[in-house]
Design a protein around this motif. Structure first.
Motif, PDB file in Angstrom:
ATOM      1  N   PHE A 224       0.835  -1.202   0.000  1.00 48.93           N
ATOM      2  CA  PHE A 224       0.000   0.000   0.000  1.00 48.93           C
ATOM      3  C   PHE A 224       0.873   1.256   0.000  1.00 48.93           C
ATOM      4  O   PHE A 224       1.947   1.288   0.606  1.00 48.93           O
ATOM      5  CB  PHE A 224      -0.918   0.015   1.223  1.00 48.93           C
ATOM      6  CG  PHE A 224      -2.088  -0.919   1.111  1.00 48.93           C
ATOM      7  CD1 PHE A 224      -3.180  -0.581   0.328  1.00 48.93           C
ATOM      8  CD2 PHE A 224      -2.089  -2.132   1.772  1.00 48.93           C
ATOM      9  CE1 PHE A 224      -4.251  -1.440   0.217  1.00 48.93           C
ATOM     10  CE2 PHE A 224      -3.154  -3.002   1.668  1.00 48.93           C
ATOM     11  CZ  PHE A 224      -4.249  -2.661   0.876  1.00 48.93           C
ATOM     12  N   LEU A 225       0.383   2.288  -0.681  1.00 50.48           N
ATOM     13  CA  LEU A 225       1.072   3.569  -0.702  1.00 50.48           C
ATOM     14  C   LEU A 225       0.621   4.418   0.474  1.00 50.48           C
ATOM     15  O   LEU A 225      -0.533   4.350   0.896  1.00 50.48           O
ATOM     16  CB  LEU A 225       0.789   4.309  -2.018  1.00 50.48           C
ATOM     17  CG  LEU A 225       1.282   3.656  -3.306  1.00 50.48           C
ATOM     18  CD1 LEU A 225       0.805   4.450  -4.510  1.00 50.48           C
ATOM     19  CD2 LEU A 225       2.799   3.543  -3.320  1.00 50.48           C
ATOM     20  N   LYS A 226       1.531   5.224   0.994  1.00 50.45           N
ATOM     21  CA  LYS A 226       1.181   6.139   2.070  1.00 50.45           C
ATOM     22  C   LYS A 226       1.432   7.576   1.627  1.00 50.45           C
ATOM     23  O   LYS A 226       2.292   7.844   0.796  1.00 50.45           O
ATOM     24  CB  LYS A 226       1.981   5.826   3.334  1.00 50.45           C
ATOM     25  CG  LYS A 226       3.478   5.947   3.201  1.00 50.45           C
ATOM     26  CD  LYS A 226       4.159   5.631   4.522  1.00 50.45           C
ATOM     27  CE  LYS A 226       5.682   5.789   4.411  1.00 50.45           C
ATOM     28  NZ  LYS A 226       6.356   5.499   5.695  1.00 50.45           N
ATOM     29  N   GLU A 227       0.638   8.459   2.186  1.00 55.91           N
ATOM     30  CA  GLU A 227       0.706   9.880   1.816  1.00 55.91           C
ATOM     31  C   GLU A 227       1.716  10.591   2.700  1.00 55.91           C
ATOM     32  O   GLU A 227       1.766  10.382   3.914  1.00 55.91           O
ATOM     33  CB  GLU A 227      -0.668  10.516   1.976  1.00 55.91           C
ATOM     34  CG  GLU A 227      -0.775  11.935   1.476  1.00 55.91           C
ATOM     35  CD  GLU A 227      -2.186  12.475   1.592  1.00 55.91           C
ATOM     36  OE1 GLU A 227      -2.359  13.483   2.304  1.00 55.91           O
ATOM     37  OE2 GLU A 227      -3.099  11.884   0.994  1.00 55.91           O
ATOM     38  N   LYS A 228       2.523  11.443   2.085  1.00 58.85           N
ATOM     39  CA  LYS A 228       3.578  12.152   2.798  1.00 58.85           C
ATOM     40  C   LYS A 228       3.605  13.609   2.367  1.00 58.85           C
ATOM     41  O   LYS A 228       3.494  13.914   1.186  1.00 58.85           O
ATOM     42  CB  LYS A 228       4.937  11.480   2.515  1.00 58.85           C
ATOM     43  CG  LYS A 228       6.091  12.051   3.296  1.00 58.85           C
ATOM     44  CD  LYS A 228       7.374  11.282   3.009  1.00 58.85           C
ATOM     45  CE  LYS A 228       8.551  11.844   3.768  1.00 58.85           C
ATOM     46  NZ  LYS A 228       9.810  11.105   3.467  1.00 58.85           N
ATOM     47  N   ASN A 229       3.727  14.508   3.347  1.00 58.65           N
ATOM     48  CA  ASN A 229       3.811  15.939   3.068  1.00 58.65           C
ATOM     49  C   ASN A 229       5.261  16.356   2.889  1.00 58.65           C
ATOM     50  O   ASN A 229       6.120  16.015   3.703  1.00 58.65           O
ATOM     51  CB  ASN A 229       3.193  16.749   4.211  1.00 58.65           C
ATOM     52  CG  ASN A 229       1.698  16.548   4.318  1.00 58.65           C
ATOM     53  OD1 ASN A 229       1.015  16.390   3.315  1.00 58.65           O
ATOM     54  ND2 ASN A 229       1.180  16.536   5.536  1.00 58.65           N
ATOM     55  N   THR A 230       5.533  17.074   1.811  1.00 59.52           N
ATOM     56  CA  THR A 230       6.872  17.598   1.541  1.00 59.52           C
ATOM     57  C   THR A 230       6.773  19.080   1.214  1.00 59.52           C
ATOM     58  O   THR A 230       5.679  19.647   1.125  1.00 59.52           O
ATOM     59  CB  THR A 230       7.534  16.852   0.366  1.00 59.52           C
ATOM     60  OG1 THR A 230       6.783  17.101  -0.834  1.00 59.52           O
ATOM     61  CG2 THR A 230       7.575  15.350   0.628  1.00 59.52           C
ATOM     62  N   LYS A 231       7.935  19.717   1.018  1.00 55.93           N
ATOM     63  CA  LYS A 231       7.951  21.136   0.664  1.00 55.93           C
ATOM     64  C   LYS A 231       7.302  21.386  -0.693  1.00 55.93           C
ATOM     65  O   LYS A 231       6.762  22.465  -0.943  1.00 55.93           O
ATOM     66  CB  LYS A 231       9.395  21.647   0.651  1.00 55.93           C
ATOM     67  CG  LYS A 231      10.068  21.636   2.003  1.00 55.93           C
ATOM     68  CD  LYS A 231      11.487  22.155   1.908  1.00 55.93           C
ATOM     69  CE  LYS A 231      12.168  22.163   3.263  1.00 55.93           C
ATOM     70  NZ  LYS A 231      13.570  22.666   3.190  1.00 55.93           N
ATOM     71  N   ASN A 232       7.365  20.399  -1.579  1.00 54.61           N
ATOM     72  CA  ASN A 232       6.810  20.553  -2.927  1.00 54.61           C
ATOM     73  C   ASN A 232       5.399  19.998  -3.053  1.00 54.61           C
ATOM     74  O   ASN A 232       4.910  19.769  -4.154  1.00 54.61           O
ATOM     75  CB  ASN A 232       7.721  19.843  -3.940  1.00 54.61           C
ATOM     76  CG  ASN A 232       9.109  20.445  -3.972  1.00 54.61           C
ATOM     77  OD1 ASN A 232       9.261  21.659  -3.857  1.00 54.61           O
ATOM     78  ND2 ASN A 232      10.122  19.607  -4.114  1.00 54.61           N
ATOM     79  N   GLY A 233       4.740  19.751  -1.914  1.00 55.67           N
ATOM     80  CA  GLY A 233       3.379  19.234  -1.953  1.00 55.67           C
ATOM     81  C   GLY A 233       3.311  17.798  -1.462  1.00 55.67           C
ATOM     82  O   GLY A 233       4.293  17.223  -0.986  1.00 55.67           O
ATOM     83  N   LYS A 234       2.139  17.202  -1.591  1.00 59.53           N
ATOM     84  CA  LYS A 234       1.929  15.836  -1.121  1.00 59.53           C
ATOM     85  C   LYS A 234       2.415  14.836  -2.166  1.00 59.53           C
ATOM     86  O   LYS A 234       2.199  15.016  -3.360  1.00 59.53           O
ATOM     87  CB  LYS A 234       0.448  15.605  -0.826  1.00 59.53           C
ATOM     88  CG  LYS A 234      -0.085  16.448   0.330  1.00 59.53           C
ATOM     89  CD  LYS A 234      -1.541  16.142   0.606  1.00 59.53           C
ATOM     90  CE  LYS A 234      -2.056  16.967   1.787  1.00 59.53           C
ATOM     91  NZ  LYS A 234      -3.469  16.670   2.088  1.00 59.53           N
TER      92      LYS A 234
END
Length: 329
Positions: A224-234
């Motif tokens: 499964f993929l997980k969502e991650k917040n970065t400086k360039n967006g999700k």
């Protein structure tokens, strides 16, 4: 710090002059005496109710003498114990209590220094490690704990959730460096504590649940993929530690506006190259290579570099010709 290079203020724009002024003043404060002040706390008894008033009495401005802002340095506070004061008026205001403000990175660095956590060279690295491990995240310049971080606080031993243990270790390491403690004994203590912490987690009935999992699966390994917040967006990353698959969740927006709805267009990379797309209007435009323009700072550098050569003119065109000719040579 300021160098021996002469400064021509007429060549600097308004913003550069302000920055230069700030740097020079900060540099000069190093040679000024300390800023000395005293805080006077006064307790007033008014009809059986106790009120506290605090005022600052400046003893010596010191390095703050370079500050252009107004100060109360000339104000002398004259209060005596037991002196009676007249209450001129009473104003009552009803307000709601507010939660404490979230910590910024500067706040955390100050707390780490207070509790002796890390060193000046490693404190910023520790914060970045917490951000990269997704137990913290940045939101509008503030640091917020993530669902993963909140779970870890409840899963680990209580000794690992306070700064006391780390501060104790830092103190023992400092004593070892000074020859006041035994390094071998310290390492044995660390090993025993680590084994105890791991043993407690293994025998605990608590379990960790990943909060940011999505319903999508990785095209490479099937996890499964997980969502991650970065400086360039999700972005979406694979939950498997052995897989390095990642992709953007939302398309990247460009500064180019749609000719119909005037909203920012998405930027994509296709077989024919980079192109812009507006999903609302279904408008697609191919990206064109823009000619590199020279800014004012680069222009001044060229002027300073070639102005010593008297064989060329003073215009920017002449200076560019000189630069091209030297490159050809």
């Amino acid at each position: 710090m300021p160098t021996e290079q002469p400064v021509f203020l007429n060549r600097l724009d308004n913003e550069e002059v302000k920055i230069y002024d700030l740097i020079v003043k900060r540099f000069l404060t190093l040679f000024y005496p300390k800023y000395k002040y005293e805080t006077i706390s006064t307790m007033l008894d008014i009809n059986g109710e106790t009120f506290v008033a605090q005022e600052t009495n400046v003893l010596d401005l010191g390095f703050k003498a370079l500050d252009n802002r107004k100060t109360d340095s000339d104000k002398k506070i004259q209060l005596q114990k037991g002196k009676k004061l007249t209450v001129q008026s009473v104003i009552m205001e009803q307000k709601f209590t507010e939660a404490p403000s979230r910590f910024t990175e500067a706040d955390i660095l100050g707390k780490m220094e207070k509790f002796g956590l890390g060193t000046p060279a490693t404190r910023a690295e520790i914060i970045e490690r917490l951000l990269s491990s997704e137990v913290l995240e940045r939101q509008n310049g503030k640091l917020h704990s993530t669902p993963k971080g909140k779970q870890l606080i409840n899963l680990v031993n209580d000794d690992l959730t306070t700064p006391d243990l780390t501060a104790k270790w830092e103190k023992e390491l400092e004593d070892i460096a000074k020859g006041k403690a035994n390094a071998k004994q310290f390492m044995e203590q660390i090993k025993d504590q680590t084994k105890r912490f791991v043993r407690e987690i293994k025998h605990s009935d608590k379990s960790y649940k990943m909060q940011n999992l999505t319903g999508s699966k990785c095209p490479e390994c099937g996890s499964f993929l997980k969502e991650k917040n970065t400086k360039n967006g999700k972005i979406l990353v694979c939950s498997s530690l052995e897989c390095s698959f990642s992709k953007r969740k939302d398309p990247k927006l460009s500064n180019k506006r749609c000719p119909q709805c005037h909203k920012k267009m998405e930027i994509h990379n296709g077989v024919a190259g980079t192109y812009f797309q507006c999903r609302n209007c279904n408008v697609v435009e191919k990206a064109t290579d823009r000619k590199k323009t020279i800014n004012k700072r680069e222009e001044r550098k060229l002027v300073q570099k070639y102005s010593k050569d008297e064989s060329f003119g003073n215009s920017l065109g002449d200076l560019l010709k000189a630069a091209m000719k030297k490159d050809e040579d």
